[in-house]
Design a protein around this motif. Structure first.
Motif, short mmCIF file in Angstrom:
data_model
loop_
_atom_site.label_atom_id
_atom_site.label_comp_id
_atom_site.label_asym_id
_atom_site.label_seq_id
_atom_site.Cartn_x
_atom_site.Cartn_y
_atom_site.Cartn_z
N ARG A 259 -7.44 36.64 19.38
CA ARG A 259 -7.34 35.73 20.52
C ARG A 259 -7.02 34.35 19.97
NH1 ARG A 259 -11.94 32.35 22.63
NH2 ARG A 259 -10.92 31.17 20.98
N VAL B 155 -7.54 28.46 22.64
CA VAL B 155 -7.25 28.10 24.03
C VAL B 155 -7.12 26.59 24.20
CG1 VAL B 155 -8.08 28.29 26.41
CG2 VAL B 155 -8.47 30.17 24.81
N ARG C 47 -16.19 20.83 25.45
CA ARG C 47 -15.43 21.61 24.48
C ARG C 47 -16.27 22.72 23.86
NH1 ARG C 47 -10.81 19.48 22.53
NH2 ARG C 47 -11.16 20.60 20.58
N ASP D 156 -20.99 30.36 23.29
CA ASP D 156 -20.65 30.52 21.87
C ASP D 156 -21.59 31.47 21.15
OD1 ASP D 156 -18.60 28.82 22.32
OD2 ASP D 156 -19.49 27.07 21.35
N GLN E 208 -14.64 34.21 25.67
CA GLN E 208 -14.57 32.80 26.00
C GLN E 208 -15.26 31.92 24.96
OE1 GLN E 208 -12.84 31.77 28.50
NE2 GLN E 208 -12.54 33.60 29.72
N LEU F 100 -13.49 28.29 21.93
CA LEU F 100 -12.14 28.20 22.48
C LEU F 100 -11.18 27.46 21.58
CD1 LEU F 100 -13.00 27.42 26.22
CD2 LEU F 100 -12.40 29.62 25.20
N ILE G 154 -6.77 37.03 28.84
CA ILE G 154 -8.20 36.88 28.53
C ILE G 154 -9.01 37.63 29.58
CG2 ILE G 154 -10.09 35.25 28.29
CD1 ILE G 154 -8.19 33.23 27.23
#
Length: 292
Positions: A66, A69, A152, A158, A165, A168, A255
């Motif tokens: 991934r 983002v 952020r 996390d 997600q 990011l 996502i």
């Protein structure tokens, strides 16, 4: 009868032999082609037989990443460079229409305060324009003070390793819980190769077998790495000596929503992989994982 023989005898020996070789090649050309075709077919059959009796089990795994983002945090050097470029752009740029309008309003206000000001020279509707220009400045300043950027870093998200997600600003790699022998290990999603499919199709099947149903874009038809391991000596046989795992790279194109904490897969940064992967496996994987 003597004339033809005399003509042939008069020809050079090299020309006579070349004609003889051409005659033999024409007469036996079909037979030579058939023999060569049989040799190639036998060689291909031997190759297929050798592949079928290979002591190595083939598997394909997918390295699904991934991509970041949001942008990463700037380093102190990057921040100083950004401020310098902003200052240079400000010094070399022209005034905007709103800034020119504010300067005109300020000049008009200074003339009104002077002793020799003549109100007949000014339009009756200019006072309203001065107020509007100042009101725009005040409203924009108030909006800037009330603006709150999105965080952020989210501590709760996390910490959830199964959430796509998390983190990011970093690139994440998907690990899945795989059944290997009598136990379970955290590995890149993999599946055994089946007769009649390519290794990339095997990697796509390994990704599709996950319960989340990730949508991914594969970057190549060729593997980006290979990992080979042998079975314990007690478990080795003539037909099964070990396994070769071929890795394919893919990028997450959509996502998926956040999944449960007990999901059988995790999204990890490159620096977190060594806590779940074995050293030999990690040494092969870290070569083709880009820490973007």
């Amino acid at each position: 009868m003597a004339a033809p023989c005399a003509g042939m005898a008069g020809r050079p020996l090299g020309q006579f032999l070349s004609c003889f070789r051409r005659t033999v090649a024409v007469r036996t050309g079909l037979r030579q082609f058939s023999a060569s075709s049989m040799c190639r077919a036998a060689s291909q059959a031997a190759t297929v037989t050798e592949r079928g009796t290979s002591p190595w089990n083939l598997m394909a795994a997918v390295c699904l990443q991934r991509l970041p983002v949001i942008s990463a945090e700037s380093s102190p050097l990057e921040q100083r460079f950004r401020h310098m470029m902003q200052q240079m752009e400000l010094e070399k740029s022209l005034l905007s229409d709103h800034e020119l309008r504010l300067l005109e309003d300020a000049e008009r206000m200074s003339r009104k305060q002077s002793d020799d000001y003549d109100s007949d020279e000014e339009d009756s509707g200019r006072d309203q324009d001065i107020v509007l220009a100042q009101d725009l400045d005040d409203s924009w300043e108030q909006k800037l003070k009330n603006f709150q950027p999105a965080p952020r870093v989210s501590a709760d998200v996390d910490k959830d390793l199964s959430s796509v997600q998390r983190c990011l600003a970093d690139s994440l790699v998907l690990l899945a819980e795989q059944q290997v022998g009598g136990g379970k290990l955290w590995l890149l999603p993999q599946a055994p190769w089946q007769e009649g499919e390519t290794l990339r199709q095997t990697a796509e099947r390994a990704l599709a077998s996950l319960p989340a149903g990730f949508s991914a874009t594969f970057l190549s038809n060729a593997p980006c790495g290979v990992y080979k391991y042998k079975l314990p000596k007690a478990a080795r046989t003539d037909s099964s000596e070990g396994t070769k795992v071929f890795f394919f790279k893919a990028v997450l194109s959509d996502i998926a929503p956040t999944t449960a904490i007990n999901a059988p897969f995790m999204w990890l940064q490159k620096s977190e992989l060594q806590r779940y992967l074995k050293p030999a496996y990690m040494m092969k994987v870290e070569r083709f994982i880009l820490d973007l």
